[in-house]
Design a protein around this motif. Structure first.
Motif, short mmCIF file in Angstrom:
data_model
loop_
_atom_site.label_atom_id
_atom_site.label_comp_id
_atom_site.label_asym_id
_atom_site.label_seq_id
_atom_site.Cartn_x
_atom_site.Cartn_y
_atom_site.Cartn_z
N ALA A 41 0.86 -1.00 -0.05
CA ALA A 41 -0.11 0.05 0.04
C ALA A 41 0.99 1.27 0.05
CB ALA A 41 -1.10 -0.03 1.07
N LEU A 42 1.85 1.35 0.82
CA LEU A 42 3.04 2.27 0.79
C LEU A 42 3.48 2.65 -0.63
CD1 LEU A 42 4.35 4.41 2.76
CD2 LEU A 42 6.01 3.17 2.84
N GLY A 43 3.88 1.54 -1.15
CA GLY A 43 4.62 1.68 -2.67
C GLY A 43 3.57 2.25 -3.59
N LEU A 44 2.05 1.75 -3.58
CA LEU A 44 1.01 2.41 -4.36
C LEU A 44 0.70 3.73 -4.06
CD1 LEU A 44 -1.07 -0.50 -4.81
CD2 LEU A 44 0.21 0.28 -6.39
N TYR A 45 0.88 4.13 -2.71
CA TYR A 45 0.77 5.50 -2.28
C TYR A 45 1.73 6.51 -2.74
CZ TYR A 45 -0.12 9.55 0.66
OH TYR A 45 -0.57 10.85 1.32
N ILE A 46 2.99 5.99 -2.73
CA ILE A 46 4.21 7.14 -3.07
C ILE A 46 4.07 7.15 -4.71
CG2 ILE A 46 6.82 6.86 -3.72
CD1 ILE A 46 6.93 5.34 -0.99
N VAL A 47 3.59 6.14 -5.50
CA VAL A 47 3.35 6.13 -6.87
C VAL A 47 2.36 7.29 -7.42
CG1 VAL A 47 2.68 5.09 -9.04
CG2 VAL A 47 4.36 4.00 -7.59
N ASN A 48 1.25 6.92 -6.54
CA ASN A 48 0.01 7.81 -6.78
C ASN A 48 0.29 9.31 -6.40
OD1 ASN A 48 -1.52 5.81 -7.85
ND2 ASN A 48 -2.43 5.39 -5.87
N PHE A 49 1.09 9.64 -5.40
CA PHE A 49 1.04 11.22 -4.70
C PHE A 49 2.41 11.67 -4.82
CE2 PHE A 49 -2.82 9.05 -2.77
CZ PHE A 49 -3.67 9.81 -3.20
N SER A 50 3.22 11.17 -5.70
CA SER A 50 4.67 11.58 -5.60
C SER A 50 4.66 13.01 -6.50
CB SER A 50 5.72 10.71 -6.03
OG SER A 50 5.36 10.13 -7.38
N GLY A 51 4.05 12.86 -7.60
CA GLY A 51 3.94 13.89 -8.68
C GLY A 51 4.79 13.54 -9.71
N LEU A 52 5.43 12.68 -9.77
CA LEU A 52 6.37 12.28 -10.95
C LEU A 52 5.68 12.13 -12.26
CD1 LEU A 52 8.95 10.21 -9.11
CD2 LEU A 52 9.00 12.52 -9.55
N LEU A 53 4.83 11.26 -12.02
CA LEU A 53 3.99 10.94 -13.22
C LEU A 53 2.36 11.44 -13.03
CD1 LEU A 53 5.28 7.28 -14.10
CD2 LEU A 53 5.58 9.40 -15.33
N THR A 54 1.96 12.67 -13.30
CA THR A 54 0.56 13.02 -13.21
C THR A 54 -0.55 12.28 -13.74
OG1 THR A 54 0.90 14.79 -14.95
CG2 THR A 54 1.64 15.35 -12.81
N GLU A 55 -0.33 11.62 -14.95
CA GLU A 55 -1.22 10.75 -15.67
C GLU A 55 -1.35 9.59 -15.06
OE1 GLU A 55 2.55 10.23 -17.75
OE2 GLU A 55 1.63 11.97 -17.22
N ALA A 56 -0.41 9.07 -14.26
CA ALA A 56 -0.64 7.68 -13.83
C ALA A 56 -1.12 7.72 -12.28
CB ALA A 56 0.61 7.05 -13.68
N TYR A 57 -2.39 7.21 -12.05
CA TYR A 57 -3.11 6.93 -10.78
C TYR A 57 -3.32 5.54 -10.74
CZ TYR A 57 -6.21 7.17 -7.05
OH TYR A 57 -6.81 6.74 -5.66
N ILE A 58 -3.04 4.77 -9.91
CA ILE A 58 -3.31 3.37 -9.52
C ILE A 58 -4.10 3.35 -8.30
CG2 ILE A 58 -2.15 0.92 -8.98
CD1 ILE A 58 0.26 2.06 -10.47
N PRO A 59 -5.41 2.89 -8.51
CA PRO A 59 -6.19 2.91 -7.28
C PRO A 59 -5.93 1.96 -6.26
CG PRO A 59 -7.33 1.74 -8.96
CD PRO A 59 -5.98 2.52 -9.74
N LEU A 60 -6.16 2.11 -5.17
CA LEU A 60 -5.83 1.09 -3.87
C LEU A 60 -7.19 0.21 -3.78
CD1 LEU A 60 -4.27 3.38 -1.17
CD2 LEU A 60 -3.10 1.74 -2.66
N ASN A 61 -7.20 -0.92 -4.32
CA ASN A 61 -8.06 -1.75 -4.13
C ASN A 61 -7.53 -3.09 -3.86
OD1 ASN A 61 -7.38 -2.97 -6.88
ND2 ASN A 61 -8.87 -1.56 -7.73
N PRO A 62 -8.36 -4.18 -3.84
CA PRO A 62 -7.73 -5.66 -3.29
C PRO A 62 -6.89 -6.24 -4.27
CG PRO A 62 -10.04 -5.51 -2.51
CD PRO A 62 -9.77 -4.15 -3.17
N ILE A 63 -7.24 -5.80 -5.68
CA ILE A 63 -6.52 -6.29 -6.98
C ILE A 63 -5.26 -5.78 -6.86
CG2 ILE A 63 -6.55 -6.81 -9.40
CD1 ILE A 63 -8.68 -8.46 -7.86
N THR A 64 -5.01 -4.53 -6.78
CA THR A 64 -3.73 -4.05 -6.97
C THR A 64 -2.99 -4.15 -5.85
OG1 THR A 64 -4.46 -1.79 -5.89
CG2 THR A 64 -4.61 -2.17 -8.57
#
Length: 87
Positions: A41-64
């Protein structure tokens, strides 16, 4: 064909139950799994809210979270790559 698949599923379930109950694993595996879930969850959170890739958002759900739980941080890269190719 379906009967064979159901048979394989039943045999694997019985073998898994045998391993879990015969080895007396204790609660250490639950602690390790909980740690892996938090790190995923922390890795996904860093990817989502780091701001490095603004067009990439990976939702936090059981599959991811499950994908990153099994594959680790390369799983985050896999999900990011899938997200960027599907856009």
């Amino acid at each position: 064909m379906r009967i064979i698949l159901v048979g394989v599923l039943i045999v694997s379930l019985l073998l898994l139950l045998y391993v879990v109950f015969s080895r007396k694993l204790g609660l250490a595996w639950m602690t390790r799994m909980g740690l892996h879930i938090v790190l995923a969850a922390l890795g996904l959170y860093i990817v989502n809210f780091s701001g490095l890739l603004t067009e990439a958002y990976i939702p936090l759900n059981p599959i991811t979270i499950g994908t990153t739980l099994v594959l680790g941080l390369p799983g985050v890269a896999l999900l990011l790559g899938l997200k960027l190719t599907m856009i």
